[in-house]
Write a protein that holds these residues in place. Structure first.
Motif, PDB file in Angstrom:
ATOM      1  N   GLN A   1      32.900  37.923  22.897  1.00 19.44           N
ATOM      2  CA  GLN A   1      31.837  38.153  23.877  1.00 19.44           C
ATOM      3  C   GLN A   1      31.181  36.841  24.289  1.00 19.44           C
ATOM      4  O   GLN A   1      30.949  36.585  25.483  1.00 19.44           O
ATOM      5  N   HIS A   2      30.879  35.988  23.322  1.00 21.04           N
ATOM      6  CA  HIS A   2      30.261  34.699  23.643  1.00 21.04           C
ATOM      7  C   HIS A   2      31.187  33.846  24.505  1.00 21.04           C
ATOM      8  O   HIS A   2      30.732  33.170  25.436  1.00 21.04           O
ATOM      9  N   ALA A   3      32.483  33.886  24.206  1.00 18.89           N
ATOM     10  CA  ALA A   3      33.440  33.077  24.966  1.00 18.89           C
ATOM     11  C   ALA A   3      33.565  33.566  26.400  1.00 18.89           C
ATOM     12  O   ALA A   3      33.567  32.770  27.350  1.00 18.89           O
ATOM     13  N   VAL A   4      33.673  34.879  26.579  1.00 16.37           N
ATOM     14  CA  VAL A   4      33.807  35.424  27.929  1.00 16.37           C
ATOM     15  C   VAL A   4      32.521  35.200  28.713  1.00 16.37           C
ATOM     16  O   VAL A   4      32.548  34.877  29.904  1.00 16.37           O
ATOM     17  N   ALA A   5      31.380  35.344  28.053  1.00 19.38           N
ATOM     18  CA  ALA A   5      30.110  35.095  28.736  1.00 19.38           C
ATOM     19  C   ALA A   5      29.997  33.638  29.168  1.00 19.38           C
ATOM     20  O   ALA A   5      29.479  33.344  30.259  1.00 19.38           O
ATOM     21  N   ALA A   6      30.475  32.715  28.338  1.00 21.89           N
ATOM     22  CA  ALA A   6      30.438  31.296  28.706  1.00 21.89           C
ATOM     23  C   ALA A   6      31.305  31.037  29.930  1.00 21.89           C
ATOM     24  O   ALA A   6      30.916  30.290  30.847  1.00 21.89           O
ATOM     25  N   ALA A   7      32.493  31.645  29.963  1.00 23.00           N
ATOM     26  CA  ALA A   7      33.364  31.492  31.125  1.00 23.00           C
ATOM     27  C   ALA A   7      32.740  32.133  32.360  1.00 23.00           C
ATOM     28  O   ALA A   7      32.796  31.571  33.466  1.00 23.00           O
TER      29      ALA A   7
ATOM     30  N   GLU B   1      30.786  42.335  56.569  1.00 27.58           N
ATOM     31  CA  GLU B   1      32.171  42.271  57.050  1.00 27.58           C
ATOM     32  C   GLU B   1      33.187  42.751  56.025  1.00 27.58           C
ATOM     33  O   GLU B   1      34.246  43.277  56.402  1.00 27.58           O
ATOM     34  N   ALA B   2      32.918  42.571  54.742  1.00 19.65           N
ATOM     35  CA  ALA B   2      33.972  42.840  53.761  1.00 19.65           C
ATOM     36  C   ALA B   2      33.393  43.072  52.376  1.00 19.65           C
ATOM     37  O   ALA B   2      32.254  42.696  52.062  1.00 19.65           O
ATOM     38  N   MET B   3      34.227  43.716  51.548  1.00 23.76           N
ATOM     39  CA  MET B   3      33.969  43.839  50.118  1.00 23.76           C
ATOM     40  C   MET B   3      35.155  43.220  49.393  1.00 23.76           C
ATOM     41  O   MET B   3      36.301  43.627  49.594  1.00 23.76           O
ATOM     42  N   VAL B   4      34.885  42.233  48.558  1.00 27.83           N
ATOM     43  CA  VAL B   4      35.924  41.494  47.843  1.00 27.83           C
ATOM     44  C   VAL B   4      35.707  41.678  46.344  1.00 27.83           C
ATOM     45  O   VAL B   4      34.574  41.611  45.859  1.00 27.83           O
ATOM     46  N   VAL B   5      36.805  41.908  45.611  1.00 27.50           N
ATOM     47  CA  VAL B   5      36.749  41.978  44.153  1.00 27.50           C
ATOM     48  C   VAL B   5      37.675  40.911  43.593  1.00 27.50           C
ATOM     49  O   VAL B   5      38.881  40.922  43.860  1.00 27.50           O
ATOM     50  N   ASP B   6      37.093  39.983  42.834  1.00 23.47           N
ATOM     51  CA  ASP B   6      37.871  38.955  42.141  1.00 23.47           C
ATOM     52  C   ASP B   6      37.969  39.336  40.667  1.00 23.47           C
ATOM     53  O   ASP B   6      36.952  39.591  40.016  1.00 23.47           O
ATOM     54  N   ALA B   7      39.187  39.377  40.144  1.00 25.97           N
ATOM     55  CA  ALA B   7      39.418  39.688  38.728  1.00 25.97           C
ATOM     56  C   ALA B   7      39.761  38.401  37.985  1.00 25.97           C
ATOM     57  O   ALA B   7      40.658  37.654  38.405  1.00 25.97           O
ATOM     58  N   TYR B   8      39.054  38.157  36.878  1.00 28.15           N
ATOM     59  CA  TYR B   8      39.256  36.953  36.076  1.00 28.15           C
ATOM     60  C   TYR B   8      39.725  37.336  34.679  1.00 28.15           C
ATOM     61  O   TYR B   8      39.184  38.254  34.061  1.00 28.15           O
ATOM     62  N   THR B   9      40.720  36.623  34.186  1.00 26.72           N
ATOM     63  CA  THR B   9      41.060  36.700  32.775  1.00 26.72           C
ATOM     64  C   THR B   9      40.483  35.464  32.082  1.00 26.72           C
ATOM     65  O   THR B   9      40.264  34.422  32.708  1.00 26.72           O
ATOM     66  N   VAL B  10      40.237  35.596  30.781  1.00 22.63           N
ATOM     67  CA  VAL B  10      39.574  34.519  30.042  1.00 22.63           C
ATOM     68  C   VAL B  10      40.396  34.150  28.824  1.00 22.63           C
ATOM     69  O   VAL B  10      40.842  35.018  28.056  1.00 22.63           O
ATOM     70  N   ASP B  11      40.610  32.853  28.645  1.00 24.12           N
ATOM     71  CA  ASP B  11      41.208  32.333  27.420  1.00 24.12           C
ATOM     72  C   ASP B  11      40.067  32.103  26.427  1.00 24.12           C
ATOM     73  O   ASP B  11      39.235  31.204  26.617  1.00 24.12           O
ATOM     74  N   VAL B  12      40.002  32.947  25.400  1.00 25.52           N
ATOM     75  CA  VAL B  12      38.864  32.930  24.488  1.00 25.52           C
ATOM     76  C   VAL B  12      38.740  31.597  23.737  1.00 25.52           C
ATOM     77  O   VAL B  12      37.634  31.039  23.632  1.00 25.52           O
ATOM     78  N   PRO B  13      39.819  31.021  23.180  1.00 29.07           N
ATOM     79  CA  PRO B  13      39.639  29.764  22.436  1.00 29.07           C
ATOM     80  C   PRO B  13      39.041  28.630  23.266  1.00 29.07           C
ATOM     81  O   PRO B  13      38.246  27.839  22.755  1.00 29.07           O
ATOM     82  N   THR B  14      39.410  28.538  24.554  1.00 27.91           N
ATOM     83  CA  THR B  14      38.904  27.444  25.393  1.00 27.91           C
ATOM     84  C   THR B  14      37.716  27.852  26.253  1.00 27.91           C
ATOM     85  O   THR B  14      37.132  27.018  26.953  1.00 27.91           O
ATOM     86  N   ARG B  15      37.373  29.147  26.234  1.00 24.76           N
ATOM     87  CA  ARG B  15      36.244  29.666  27.015  1.00 24.76           C
ATOM     88  C   ARG B  15      36.382  29.359  28.500  1.00 24.76           C
ATOM     89  O   ARG B  15      35.415  29.003  29.183  1.00 24.76           O
ATOM     90  N   THR B  16      37.591  29.516  29.004  1.00 20.86           N
ATOM     91  CA  THR B  16      37.844  29.230  30.414  1.00 20.86           C
ATOM     92  C   THR B  16      38.355  30.479  31.128  1.00 20.86           C
ATOM     93  O   THR B  16      39.105  31.282  30.559  1.00 20.86           O
ATOM     94  N   ALA B  17      37.929  30.636  32.380  1.00 22.51           N
ATOM     95  CA  ALA B  17      38.316  31.775  33.200  1.00 22.51           C
ATOM     96  C   ALA B  17      39.367  31.360  34.217  1.00 22.51           C
ATOM     97  O   ALA B  17      39.365  30.227  34.711  1.00 22.51           O
ATOM     98  N   ARG B  18      40.255  32.313  34.526  1.00 19.91           N
ATOM     99  CA  ARG B  18      41.276  32.088  35.548  1.00 19.91           C
ATOM    100  C   ARG B  18      41.225  33.231  36.550  1.00 19.91           C
ATOM    101  O   ARG B  18      41.226  34.406  36.160  1.00 19.91           O
ATOM    102  N   LEU B  19      41.127  32.887  37.835  1.00 13.66           N
ATOM    103  CA  LEU B  19      41.172  33.920  38.868  1.00 13.66           C
ATOM    104  C   LEU B  19      42.578  34.498  38.904  1.00 13.66           C
ATOM    105  O   LEU B  19      43.538  33.810  39.248  1.00 13.66           O
TER     106      LEU B  19
END
Length: 417
Positions: free
Chosen positions: A112-118, A378-396
């Motif tokens: 949870q802390h890692a995903v929140a940081a990302a 004009e639009a509704m956009v949904v961006d989905a991110y996955t998170v690498d927990v060890p590095t606390r980084t998100a990827r679109l």
């Protein structure tokens, strides 16, 4: 329920019947949690006799909590902290209202802390002004009081720096009785409603409610309708008549939702509910949750009816958690154009396996992650991110864009009246 939660041996047992039918369950880790929880409650009761008398003489104290417990509607609102983070009145620099979407977050653990940081970094980049918490806010059985320290360790501390209002809904773990995750004691959710008076972030003025952006001005760009799905999707039978699937609470909530969706002037309409309508993950879809084809509660048949008869064809999105996965399902004839999104991987992740085959624009059953909803005229956009927990980084990982909101014409075309 969590991916590691037990499944009842047959449909619609009470919690006591379930434990008697499964002695191994009662003697194992679940039984240990039950005994620990009961010990905590006994200590709370000893101190609560004095505290309850004090609350009774405070404005909006015990009486306000009782009103929420028996009603739950917008007319039974709890006070929101005076210095709470404000709702955004204007779109961000990109001309959008950007909203962080999270679900099944409240463990207080490293993930949870890692995903929140990302997510915190993405929120800064995207100009996020609002967040959504789709239930299971406090694992495993919800808070023991409106001042439980778990609000701090499982919500406030992990989300430090995401300083926006959080639209919170109740999950099955927030409303459990004897068995963690059962959803068997909905009244426990009142504690999370009351917590709004203590937190700058936590927004839950009642058990179900609506919130629009912008708050002032003409017709809103987007309106959110937060539901309490627990009384019609618990894994045990409800013993309090007020919270039965056909009791006064659900009748009032259904009537409120129908009126609110009908009267909304928002361009985009988004329904928030912990339990999904459609779901390709482990817990399955409403009407057949966890493989059950019988039972009012365990299979969620009356939640299926609520979604189909009141929501589908009228709301653009249903946002849900419950399954610890990330899914952007496609609108279909069955949903009358409404898109189901499952976003429950903020603190726990799935086992990598799909269980159903509802059409999906994108889905992920193994990674942690979150989503960002961005809305404009004009639009509704949904961006989905996955998170690498060890590095606390998100990827679109995926982006879905919609330019045509559902409205009266779409509903009539779908034959929903």
């Amino acid at each position: 329920m969590c991916d590691d939660d037990p499944i009842p041996p047959r449909a619609d047992l009470t919690e006591e019947q379930w434990l008697r039918a499964e002695p191994e369950l009662a003697a194992g880790p679940t039984g240990d949690r039950v005994r620990t929880m009961n010990a905590v409650r006994r200590r709370a009761l000893l101190g609560g006799a004095v505290a309850g008398a004090a609350l009774a003489v405070l404005p909006g104290g015990g009486a306000a909590e009782a009103r929420t417990r028996r009603d739950g509607s917008a007319s039974a609102r709890q006070p929101v902290r005076a210095d709470a983070y404000p709702f955004p009145q204007h779109p961000n620099g990109r001309g959008e209202f950007a909203v962080l979407v999270t679900g099944d977050a409240g463990t207080g653990g490293e993930a949870q802390h890692a995903v929140a940081a990302a997510a915190r970094q993405v929120c800064r980049t995207e100009g996020v002004g609002l967040a959504v918490g789709l239930g299971d806010n406090i694992y495993e059985n919800g808070p023991e009081s409106a001042h439980d320290s778990e609000f701090r360790t499982k919500f406030e501390e992990p989300n430090t720096g995401i300083d926006v209002p959080w639209l919170m809904v109740l999950g099955n773990h927030d409303c459990s009785g004897l068995i963690p995750g059962s959803g068997g004691d909905p009244s426990r959710g009142d504690r999370e409603v009351s917590y709004a008076a203590s937190s700058r972030r936590w927004y839950m003025p009642s058990r179900y409610y609506r919130a629009a952006l912008p708050v002032d001005g003409g017709g809103p760009v987007v309106e959110f309708f937060a539901l309490d799905t627990n009384p019609v999707a618990s894994t045990v039978a409800q013993t309090d008549p007020h919270y039965r699937w056909d009791g006064p609470y659900m009748k009032a909530q259904r009537a409120w939702l129908d009126d609110a969706l009908r009267g909304s002037r928002a361009r985009w309409k988004v329904v928030l509910g912990h339990h999904p309508y459609l779901n390709n993950g482990k817990h399955g879809s409403a009407g057949s949750y966890d493989g059950f084809l019988v039972g009012h509660y365990t299979r969620g048949i009356h939640l299926k009816e609520l979604y189909e008869e009141v929501v589908c064809g009228r709301a653009d999105l249903i946002l849900s958690g419950h399954d610890h996965t990330l899914q952007l399902l496609e609108p279909t004839a069955r949903t009358a154009g409404t898109r189901q999104i499952v976003c429950g991987a903020f603190a726990k992740s799935g086992d990598g396996r799909a269980r159903s085959s509802h059409p999906a624009a994108w889905q992920n059953f193994s990674d942690h992650g979150f989503m960002v909803l961005k809305v404009s005229q004009e639009a509704m956009v949904v961006d989905a991110y996955t998170v690498d927990v060890p590095t606390r980084t998100a990827r679109l990982a995926h982006r879905t864009r919609t330019t045509a909101p559902l409205g009266a014409a779409s509903r009539e075309k779908a034959g929903l009246g």
